[in-house]
Design a protein around this motif. Structure first.
Motif, PDB file in Angstrom:
ATOM      1  N   ALA A   1      -1.548  12.727   6.185  1.00  0.00           N
ATOM      2  CA  ALA A   1      -1.816  14.050   6.748  1.00  0.00           C
ATOM      3  C   ALA A   1      -0.950  15.111   6.074  1.00  0.00           C
ATOM      4  O   ALA A   1      -1.401  16.229   5.803  1.00  0.00           O
ATOM      5  N   TRP A   2       0.311  14.785   5.783  1.00  0.00           N
ATOM      6  CA  TRP A   2       1.194  15.713   5.069  1.00  0.00           C
ATOM      7  C   TRP A   2       0.615  16.042   3.697  1.00  0.00           C
ATOM      8  O   TRP A   2       0.564  17.210   3.288  1.00  0.00           O
ATOM      9  N   ASP A   3       0.158  15.017   2.984  1.00  0.00           N
ATOM     10  CA  ASP A   3      -0.332  15.235   1.633  1.00  0.00           C
ATOM     11  C   ASP A   3      -1.620  16.056   1.614  1.00  0.00           C
ATOM     12  O   ASP A   3      -1.878  16.787   0.644  1.00  0.00           O
ATOM     13  N   THR A   4      -2.414  15.944   2.676  1.00  0.00           N
ATOM     14  CA  THR A   4      -3.661  16.715   2.734  1.00  0.00           C
ATOM     15  C   THR A   4      -3.473  18.073   3.391  1.00  0.00           C
ATOM     16  O   THR A   4      -4.443  18.822   3.575  1.00  0.00           O
TER      17      THR A   4
ATOM     18  N   HIS B   1       0.831  -1.204   0.000  1.00  0.00           N
ATOM     19  CA  HIS B   1       0.000   0.000   0.000  1.00  0.00           C
ATOM     20  C   HIS B   1       0.868   1.259   0.000  1.00  0.00           C
ATOM     21  O   HIS B   1       0.576   2.233  -0.716  1.00  0.00           O
ATOM     22  N   LEU B   2       1.953   1.270   0.785  1.00  0.00           N
ATOM     23  CA  LEU B   2       2.829   2.444   0.835  1.00  0.00           C
ATOM     24  C   LEU B   2       3.502   2.697  -0.506  1.00  0.00           C
ATOM     25  O   LEU B   2       3.586   3.836  -0.977  1.00  0.00           O
TER      26      LEU B   2
ATOM     27  N   HIS C   1      -4.696   4.344  -0.688  1.00  0.00           N
ATOM     28  CA  HIS C   1      -3.708   3.356  -0.233  1.00  0.00           C
ATOM     29  C   HIS C   1      -3.131   3.750   1.133  1.00  0.00           C
ATOM     30  O   HIS C   1      -2.907   2.885   1.988  1.00  0.00           O
ATOM     31  N   LEU C   2      -2.880   5.028   1.344  1.00  0.00           N
ATOM     32  CA  LEU C   2      -2.347   5.463   2.634  1.00  0.00           C
ATOM     33  C   LEU C   2      -3.353   5.211   3.751  1.00  0.00           C
ATOM     34  O   LEU C   2      -2.968   4.834   4.871  1.00  0.00           O
ATOM     35  N   ARG C   3      -4.641   5.420   3.483  1.00  0.00           N
ATOM     36  CA  ARG C   3      -5.654   5.144   4.516  1.00  0.00           C
ATOM     37  C   ARG C   3      -5.668   3.672   4.875  1.00  0.00           C
ATOM     38  O   ARG C   3      -5.762   3.313   6.056  1.00  0.00           O
ATOM     39  N   GLN C   4      -5.550   2.812   3.862  1.00  0.00           N
ATOM     40  CA  GLN C   4      -5.546   1.372   4.145  1.00  0.00           C
ATOM     41  C   GLN C   4      -4.280   0.968   4.914  1.00  0.00           C
ATOM     42  O   GLN C   4      -4.336   0.154   5.833  1.00  0.00           O
ATOM     43  N   ALA C   5      -3.145   1.528   4.543  1.00  0.00           N
ATOM     44  CA  ALA C   5      -1.899   1.222   5.265  1.00  0.00           C
ATOM     45  C   ALA C   5      -1.961   1.745   6.694  1.00  0.00           C
ATOM     46  O   ALA C   5      -1.448   1.120   7.623  1.00  0.00           O
ATOM     47  N   GLY C   6      -2.599   2.895   6.888  1.00  0.00           N
ATOM     48  CA  GLY C   6      -2.674   3.482   8.221  1.00  0.00           C
ATOM     49  C   GLY C   6      -3.450   2.659   9.217  1.00  0.00           C
ATOM     50  O   GLY C   6      -3.272   2.807  10.433  1.00  0.00           O
ATOM     51  N   ALA C   7      -4.309   1.760   8.745  1.00  0.00           N
ATOM     52  CA  ALA C   7      -5.077   0.910   9.657  1.00  0.00           C
ATOM     53  C   ALA C   7      -4.167   0.017  10.497  1.00  0.00           C
ATOM     54  O   ALA C   7      -4.541  -0.421  11.593  1.00  0.00           O
ATOM     55  N   ALA C   8      -2.940  -0.254  10.023  1.00  0.00           N
ATOM     56  CA  ALA C   8      -2.008  -1.122  10.761  1.00  0.00           C
ATOM     57  C   ALA C   8      -1.500  -0.479  12.035  1.00  0.00           C
ATOM     58  O   ALA C   8      -0.886  -1.153  12.873  1.00  0.00           O
ATOM     59  N   SER C   9      -1.715   0.827  12.214  1.00  0.00           N
ATOM     60  CA  SER C   9      -1.207   1.512  13.409  1.00  0.00           C
ATOM     61  C   SER C   9      -1.896   1.051  14.681  1.00  0.00           C
ATOM     62  O   SER C   9      -1.421   1.316  15.780  1.00  0.00           O
ATOM     63  N   ARG C  10      -3.011   0.341  14.561  1.00  0.00           N
ATOM     64  CA  ARG C  10      -3.821   0.019  15.732  1.00  0.00           C
ATOM     65  C   ARG C  10      -3.458  -1.315  16.383  1.00  0.00           C
ATOM     66  O   ARG C  10      -3.805  -1.567  17.530  1.00  0.00           O
ATOM     67  N   HIS C  11      -2.813  -2.213  15.659  1.00  0.00           N
ATOM     68  CA  HIS C  11      -2.572  -3.547  16.220  1.00  0.00           C
ATOM     69  C   HIS C  11      -1.369  -4.185  15.532  1.00  0.00           C
ATOM     70  O   HIS C  11      -0.914  -3.728  14.489  1.00  0.00           O
TER      71      HIS C  11
ATOM     72  N   ALA D   1       2.299   5.821   7.558  1.00  0.00           N
ATOM     73  CA  ALA D   1       1.297   6.004   6.504  1.00  0.00           C
ATOM     74  C   ALA D   1       0.325   7.125   6.871  1.00  0.00           C
ATOM     75  O   ALA D   1      -0.016   7.975   6.035  1.00  0.00           O
ATOM     76  N   ARG D   2      -0.100   7.150   8.135  1.00  0.00           N
ATOM     77  CA  ARG D   2      -1.027   8.199   8.568  1.00  0.00           C
ATOM     78  C   ARG D   2      -0.354   9.574   8.517  1.00  0.00           C
ATOM     79  O   ARG D   2      -0.976  10.576   8.145  1.00  0.00           O
ATOM     80  N   ALA D   3       0.919   9.614   8.899  1.00  0.00           N
ATOM     81  CA  ALA D   3       1.647  10.888   8.849  1.00  0.00           C
ATOM     82  C   ALA D   3       1.796  11.382   7.413  1.00  0.00           C
ATOM     83  O   ALA D   3       1.656  12.582   7.124  1.00  0.00           O
ATOM     84  N   THR D   4       2.076  10.445   6.492  1.00  0.00           N
ATOM     85  CA  THR D   4       2.229  10.817   5.082  1.00  0.00           C
ATOM     86  C   THR D   4       0.908  11.320   4.499  1.00  0.00           C
ATOM     87  O   THR D   4       0.872  12.290   3.726  1.00  0.00           O
TER      88      THR D   4
END
Length: 877
Positions: free
Chosen positions: A413-416, A367-368, A386-396, A408-411
Motif C-alpha cells: 500500500a505504501w508503494d502504491t 517474497h519480501l 511478490h508483496l501481494r503473494q506475501a500478503g496472503a499470509a495475513s489471513r491464517h 507485506a500488505r502495508a508495504t
C-alpha cells in the motif's frame, strides 16, 4: 527372525542385542560385541551379520556415526556371504540413516533404494519409512510426504510398533514444518504413547523435543519451553544426542527475539553436531547462527554464517536448504546495503524452491526479500507481485506469520501511494503481535518479542513523518515504544522450587564474595542456578488479561506548566516532539550517531571523575570533557526548542538517550526533570500519584562506603528505624518493599547486561534480583536507589527496558530516583539528605531532586559528581 533362518543360541543372542539397541543403546553395544565374537568363533555368518547390525545400530543411537557405518557395512558383507539378500536389505536400512548423518546423501539413497527393492512385507514397510525420512532430511518434501503416507499403513498392518513409532515422529516433524499442526500433534501424541508402551525412554525424550518444536512453530512459547526442558533432561540423562534440542531451543528463542540466547543455543548445536559427527545437521545450526546475528543487526556475521551454510548445503545436494541459506544471504546484503550480484532469475528460482517446499514462513520471507530487491532495482510490477503473494499470509497461520503478512500488505500500500491502507495494515499487524505477547509470562520474553514489531512500527512512523503532521508522529512514536511497562509483569505463582533456587543463588553469590576471584566452581554453580531460575520462570504462561496499549491522546496529557519533549529516531535520524501549552511541534535534530558519541563521552567523564585515584591533571581533563560534551549535547537536543523556556520538563528518550545524566545538561540543570519511557506511561503513572508521603522504609547494603550513615540520616528525617548490617537481609528488605509507600535503598546496584532479570542490589545475605521483585504483590509508590548504575536499563528493540528500575516501574512504582552512571558512593549522603528533607516537606520527587542537586553546587567536585548521575523516572511531579 528372518524367514527361513534356523534359530541358534548365538543368533538368539544377536537378535536380543538388536532389540536392546532400540531400547537401551548404551548396554546394547557391549552385548552385540560379545555376540559378534561368539558368532565368528562358531563360524555363524548369519548371527554375525545380525550382531554387527545390532552393534552398528547401538553406536548410531549414541552418536558414534563413523564406527556405526563400519559395523553396518561389515554386516552387509557378512549377509552377502550367506547369500541372503533379505538379511543385507535389513542392514541397508540403518546404514542409509548413518550415511545420511555422515553427510553422504547419494550413498544413503543408493542403499535405501536397494533395501526397498530387495525386501517384502514388513521389511519393505521399514525401508519405505526410512526412505521417507531420508528424503525429508535432504529437503525433497513432497516425495517424503508420499513415502510416509504409504509406510504408516504398511507398518500398522505388520504390527511393527517400533518402526511405526519412529515414522510417526518423523511425519509429525514434516507436518510441523508445513504448519499442519493438528496432524503433527496427532502423530507425535500417538508416537509418545507407543514409545512409553515399548519402554523407549530416550524416544520419549526425543518426542518431547519435537513437541517443543511443534509449539514453537504454533507460537505457544511457554508450552514449547516446557517440552524442551523435559527433553533436555531426559535425553541428557540417557546419554542421547542433545544437538537437536539445542537447535530447537535456538528456533524458539529466535521466535521471541532473544537473539543472544538463540545464538548461544545455536553455537551449542553446532558443537554437538560436530562432536557427534552428524555433519548433515551442522549447516542447519549454522544457519540459525546467521538468523540470530541478523536479528541483532549484525549483518557482517549474518552474511558470513549464511554463506558458509549455503556452501555446505550445496555440497550435500540439499536444494531446499540451500535456497533457505541463500535467502538469509540476500537479506543480509539488502539490510547492510551491500551490493548483491544475484539475478532476478536466481531470486525467482529461490522463491519457487522455498514455496514448493511448503515452508510457509520461509516462502513469505523470500517474497519480501524478492520484493525489496525488485523495488530497489526499479522493477515495480515484479516487486508488487511478490508483496501481494506475501500478503496472503495475513489471513491464517501463527501470529508471527500473519503479522508479517500484514507488513507485506502495508508495504504494498505504501508503494502504491495508498497511505491510509498502509496505516490500517500496520495497525492490524501490531495488534496481532501485541495480543501474542500477552501469552508470554516471562518479562524478558515479552520485552525481547518487541523485536518482531520493529519493521511494522518503523513503517508506521515513516508514514507519520511523511504526513508532516506532529500529532500522527506522536501517535506512532508512542505505539512503537515501551508498551510492556504499561502492564504489571505476570506474578509467578507460589512456587517452592523457585523460592529454593533463589535462596541457593543468594547463598552462592555470598560465597563468591567471600572467596573473591578464586571461585571458578562457585561461578559455574551461579550460572547454572541463574539458568534454572530463568527457564523455570519462562514456563509461566501469560494471564491473558493484557491487551494492546492504546497510546495516550494529546488532549489527555495534563502537563500543567510542564513541557514534554519526546525524542524519535528513524533511519539514523533523530527528531524531537515538544508539547507546550497544548501545542505540539515537530523538529528534525540531526544524525543519531553523533548523539551516541556524546552520551558515551559524558559517561566516560563521569566514570573518571568518580575514581578517587586519578591525578589532578587527569581529573581536570575529565571535568573539561564533561562540560564540553554536556554543552554539545544540550545544543543538539534543545537549542531548537525555545518554547520549553524554564518550565519543568518531562523527557521521553530513545536509544542511547536512556543513559543520559540529564542534570549535567545546561538546559536541565536546576529545574525539575522527569524521565519516562513513553508519554503514555508518564500519563498512567501521573494518574496514580498520591501527594501523601505514607510509610517510609530505609535499608543499607554491605560494602558501600557511607551507606550505613546515609541510611541512618535518611531514616532520622522520617522518624523510622533503618535496616542496616545483618538486619538488611533480602527477606527483610523485600518485606519492607512490599509494605512501604516510600523506600530508600542504599546498596550496591548492578545491571546484568546479558541477563537483565538478574540485575541486583547487594544485601547482607546476598543479592536481591529482579525475579525477587516480580514475586511481590505490591511495590512502593516512590523508590530511591542510592547506588551506581541502578537506574540504567538494558534497552531492547522498541525502547523496551529491562533492569531493576524497569522492574519497579512495571510493578507499579510511580516515581523512582536512581543513577544512570557510576557515582562516588561515599559522597551521596548530602544529596540524599537534602532530597528527603524536601520530599518530607511536601515537594514532588522531581522538584526535590532538582533542589537537592542545586544546593550542592560549590560543594566540591565529589559532591557534584555524586549528584550528577541521579534522575527522576516515572511521574515525578
Amino acid at each position: 527372525m528372518l524367514s527361513g533362518m534356523k534359530p541358534t543360541p548365538v543368533l538368539a543372542q544377536a537378535h536380543e542385542a538388536l532389540r536392546r539397541a532400540d531400547v537401551d543403546a548404551g548396554r546394547a553395544a557391549p552385548e552385540a560385541q560379545r555376540a559378534v565374537r561368539r558368532a565368528l568363533a562358531e563360524k555363524d555368518d548369519v548371527a554375525a551379520s545380525v550382531a554387527e547390525r545390532a552393534w552398528g545400530r547401538a553406536l548410531l543411537q549414541t552418536g558414534d556415526v563413523d564406527n556405526a557405518i563400519r559395523h553396518l557395512r561389515h554386516s552387509v558383507e557378512l549377509a552377502e556371504t550367506t547369500g541372503s539378500s533379505e538379511l543385507a536389505g535389513e542392514t541397508r536400512i540403518p546404514l542409509a540413516a548413518a550415511l545420511l548423518q555422515r553427510g553422504k546423501p547419494d550413498d544413503a539413497l543408493r542403499n535405501i533404494d536397494d533395501a526397498v527393492r530387495i525386501l517384502d512385507g514388513a521389511g519393505k514397510a521399514r525401508a519405505r519409512a526410512q526412505r521417507a525420512d531420508l528424503l525429508h532430511q535432504i529437503g525433497r518434501l513432497d516425495l517424503a510426504q508420499a513415502e510416509y503416507d504409504s509406510a504408516v499403513p504398511l507398518l500398522r498392518r505388520a504390527a511393527d510398533l517400533l518402526n511405526l513409532q519412529r515414522t510417526l515422529v518423523n511425519r509429525g516433524i514434516l507436518h510441523t514444518e508445513r504448519h499442519v499442526f493438528a496432524a503433527a500433534e496427532a502423530d507425535l501424541t500417538e508416537a509418545g504413547e507407543l514409545a512409553r508402551r515399548l519402554g523407549r525412554r530416550l524416544a520419549v525424550g526425543i518426542i518431547a523435543e519435537n513437541l517443543g518444536f511443534l509449539e514453537t512453530m504454533r507460537g505457544d512459547v511457554p508450552a514449547a519451553l516446557a517440552h524442551l526442558s523435559r527433553a533436555e533432561d531426559a535425553i541428557g540423562a540417557l546419554g542421547g544426542q542433545l544437538g537437536p534440542v539445542f537447535s530447537d531451543q535456538a528456533e524458539l528463542l529466535l521466535s521471541v527475539g532473544a537473539r543472544s540466547e538463540a545464538a548461544e543455543a545455536a553455537q551449542r548445536a553446532v558443537a554437538a553436531f560436530k562432536r557427534e559427527r552428524r555433519r548433515l545437521l551442522v549447516p542447519g545450526a549454522r544457519l540459525l547462527l546467521a538468523q540470530a546475528a541478523a536479528l541483532g543487526g549484525d549483518w557482517t556475521n549474518a552474511l558470513g554464517h549464511a554463506q558458509r551454510a549455503h556452501r555446505e548445503f550445496v555440497a550435500q545436494q540439499r536444494e531446499e536448504w540451500a535456497a533457505l541459506a541463500q535467502l538469509v544471504v540476500l537479506k543480509a546484503q539488502l539490510a547492510s546495503s551491500r551490493r548483491t550480484r544475484i539475478s532476478s532469475e536466481q531470486v525467482e528460482s529461490m522463491v519457487a524452491t522455498l514455496t514448493s517446499a511448503s515452508w510457509p514462513a520461509a516462502a513469505l520471507e523470500a517474497h519480501l526479500a524478492a520484493a525489496r530487491l525488485a523495488l530497489a532495482r526499479g522493477e515495480r510490477e515484479r516487486g508488487r507481485a511478490h508483496l501481494r503473494q506475501a500478503g496472503a499470509a495475513s489471513r491464517h497461520g501463527p501470529a508471527a506469520l500473519r503479522a508479517r503478512g500484514w507488513f507485506a500488505r502495508a508495504t504494498l500500500a505504501w508503494d502504491t501511494g495508498n497511505l491510509q491502507a498502509s496505516s490500517r495494515a500496520v495497525r492490524a499487524g501490531l495488534r496481532i503481535l501485541d495480543e501474542h505477547a500477552a501469552a508470554l509470562g516471562a518479562t524478558d520474553l515479552r520485552a525481547r518479542s518487541a523485536a518482531h514489531r520493529s519493521e511494522l512500527s518503523e513503517l508506521g512512523l515513516k508514514l507519520a513523518l511523511r504526513s508532516g503532521k506532529p500529532a500522527q508522529v506522536f501517535e506512532w512514536a508512542e505505539r512503537g515504544r515501551a508498551s510492556r511497562l504499561a502492564h504489571r509483569p505476570v506474578r509467578p505463582p507460589d512456587d517452592p522450587e523457585l523460592a529454593v533456587l533463589l535462596a541457593e543463588l543468594r547463598a552462592t553469590v555470598a560465597e563468591i564474595d567471600r572467596a573473591g576471584h578464586s571461585a571458578p566452581k562457585l561461578r559455574s554453580r551461579q550460572s547454572a542456578l541463574e539458568r534454572r531460575i530463568r527457564d523455570r520462570t519462562r514456563l509461566y504462561p501469560g494471564d491473558g488479561a493484557h491487551r494492546p496499549v492504546t497510546p495516550v491522546k494529546l488532549a489527555e496529557l495534563e502537563l500543567g506548566d510542564r513541557a514534554l519533549v519526546e525524542f524519535v529516531q528513524l533511519n539514523g535520524a533523530l527528531h524531537a516532539l515538544s508539547l507546550v501549552d497544548g501545542r505540539l511541534r515537530l523538529r528534525a535534530l540531526g544524525a543519531a550517531e553523533s548523539v551516541a558519541g556524546l552520551v558515551e563521552r559524558l559517561a566516560f567523564a563521569l566514570r573518571r571523575l568518580a575514581q578517587r585515584t586519578g591525578v589532578t591533571r587527569s581529573r581536570e581533563a575529565a571535568l573539561m570533557l564533561l562540560e564540553q560534551a554536556a554543552e554539545a549535547l544540550d545544543r543538539f537536543l534543545f537549542s531548537g526548542i525555545p518554547e520549553i523556556g524554564e518550565r519543568p520538563l518531562v523527557l521521553v528518550p530513545t536509544g542511547s538517550l536512556h543513559s543520559v545524566p540529564w542534570s549535567v545538561l545546561p538546559s536541565c540543570a536546576g529545574r525539575p526533570v522527569t524521565v519516562s519511557p513513553s508519554a503514555t506511561l508518564w500519563h498512567s503513572a501521573a494518574a496514580r500519584r498520591d501527594g501523601a508521603l505514607g510509610r517510609v522504609a530505609v535499608a543499607a547494603g554491605p560494602g558501600l562506603a557511607g551507606a550505613r550513615d546515609e541510611a541512618r540520616a535518611v531514616a532520622a528525617l522520617h522518624g523510622v528505624t533503618p535496616l542496616v548490617d545483618d538486619a538488611a537481609t533480602v527477606e527483610a528488605v523485600l518485606d519492607a518493599v512490599a509494605t512501604a509507600d516510600v523506600v530508600h535503598l542504599a546498596a550496591h546496584g548492578r545491571l546484568a547486561v546479558d541477563q537483565p532479570l538478574f540485575s541486583d542490589l547487594r544485601l547482607h545475605d546476598g543479592p536481591l534480583v529482579v525475579h525477587d521483585l516480580e514475586r511481590l504483590e505490591r511495590v512502593p509508590r516512590t523508590v530511591v536507589l542510592a547506588s551506581c548504575d541502578s537506574g540504567r536499563s538494558v534497552v531492547c528493540t522498541g525502547d523496551e527496558l529491562l533492569g531493576l528500575s524497569a522492574a519497579f516501574m512495571a510493578s507499579g512504582t510511580v516515581q523512582l530516583i536512581a543513577s544512570v552512571v557510576p557515582v562516588p558512593d561515599a559522597e551521596t549522603l548530602p544529596l540524599m539528605v537534602e532530597f528527603h528533607r524536601a520530599l518530607a516537606a511536601g515537594n514532588s520527587p522531581a522538584a526535590a531532586l532538582a533542589d537537592a542537586q542545586k544546593s550542592l553546587r560549590g560543594s566540591g567536585l565529589e559532591a557534584l559528581v555524586a549528584a550528577a548521575g541521579f534522575g527522576c523516572f516515572g511521574a515525578g511531579h
